[in-house]
Design an enzyme around this catalytic site. Sequence first.
Site, PDB file in Angstrom:
ATOM      1  NE  ARG A   1      -3.621  -1.950   2.861  1.00  0.00           N
ATOM      2  CZ  ARG A   1      -3.456  -3.143   3.445  1.00  0.00           C
ATOM      3  NH1 ARG A   1      -2.297  -3.477   3.959  1.00  0.00           N
ATOM      4  NH2 ARG A   1      -4.468  -3.989   3.517  1.00  0.00           N
TER       5      ARG A   1
ATOM      6  CE  LYS B   1      -8.025  -0.597   5.334  1.00  0.00           C
ATOM      7  NZ  LYS B   1      -8.651  -0.606   4.015  1.00  0.00           N
TER       8      LYS B   1
ATOM      9  CG  HIS C   1      -5.273   0.385  -3.641  1.00  0.00           C
ATOM     10  ND1 HIS C   1      -4.626   0.563  -2.435  1.00  0.00           N
ATOM     11  CD2 HIS C   1      -6.065  -0.695  -3.474  1.00  0.00           C
ATOM     12  CE1 HIS C   1      -5.016  -0.366  -1.580  1.00  0.00           C
ATOM     13  NE2 HIS C   1      -5.892  -1.140  -2.188  1.00  0.00           N
TER      14      HIS C   1
ATOM     15  NE  ARG D   1      -3.323  -3.616  -0.716  1.00  0.00           N
ATOM     16  CZ  ARG D   1      -2.879  -4.563   0.090  1.00  0.00           C
ATOM     17  NH1 ARG D   1      -1.631  -4.970   0.018  1.00  0.00           N
ATOM     18  NH2 ARG D   1      -3.688  -5.122   0.982  1.00  0.00           N
TER      19      ARG D   1
ATOM     20  CG  HIS E   1      -7.096  -8.336   2.050  1.00  0.00           C
ATOM     21  ND1 HIS E   1      -7.151  -8.708   0.729  1.00  0.00           N
ATOM     22  CD2 HIS E   1      -6.760  -7.018   2.040  1.00  0.00           C
ATOM     23  CE1 HIS E   1      -6.870  -7.668  -0.036  1.00  0.00           C
ATOM     24  NE2 HIS E   1      -6.634  -6.636   0.743  1.00  0.00           N
TER      25      HIS E   1
ATOM     26  CE1 TYR F   1      -6.348  -4.454  -3.565  1.00  0.00           C
ATOM     27  CE2 TYR F   1      -7.964  -5.463  -2.133  1.00  0.00           C
ATOM     28  CZ  TYR F   1      -7.059  -4.471  -2.393  1.00  0.00           C
ATOM     29  OH  TYR F   1      -6.861  -3.480  -1.482  1.00  0.00           O
TER      30      TYR F   1
END
Length: 193
Positions: A43, A75, A141, A144, A167, A176
Amino acid sequence: MKKTGKAAYVSEQELQITMSNLRGKNSLRNKSILLASHFMGLRAKEMALLRIGDLYDFQNKILKDTIRLLAAYTKGNKYREVFLLDSNARKILLEYILAHPDSAPNAPLFLSQKLTPFTANTMQRMIGNLYKNAGINGTSHSGRRSFATRLIRRNVDIYSVQQLMGHANIATTQEYFVSDPMLLKDQVIKLSQ
């Protein structure tokens, strides 16, 4: 140029177009950032917070294969491991690190034009501008998203992709995936064999 969900998918060809468009004193840094995004699935925030010692083993004077992202970088504040295995990405990142103005392990890996650390927001804007200047539909993004999509297209199981992406929920990983009609057709062909 395919777009679904939040970020545009950037193909390997579009990445090469973007990279070949980079010129000037920050071109090596910018290539390193794009490659970290596309080949490690990082990220913008994670790239902004990386330290040289996260990627470079000062004792052995080599790039690390396994990069441990500290919880503060990610994150959800959970550490995760990513892998720097692409030979071209390794070559360019090593060249960038060896030319870095500060060679301390705790020094920020990526510095702005003012030689200050990037914030997540300034990293996002800068990456978006790299794609825009090359005429490519992409955002911070996109690397990624492209990382996850390429893994899935190469038949990497979605649970491994989930772990590599960091995740908590598999549904997030599924977002994604860029649907590829030829890949779907190949799956249906299996029924007639």
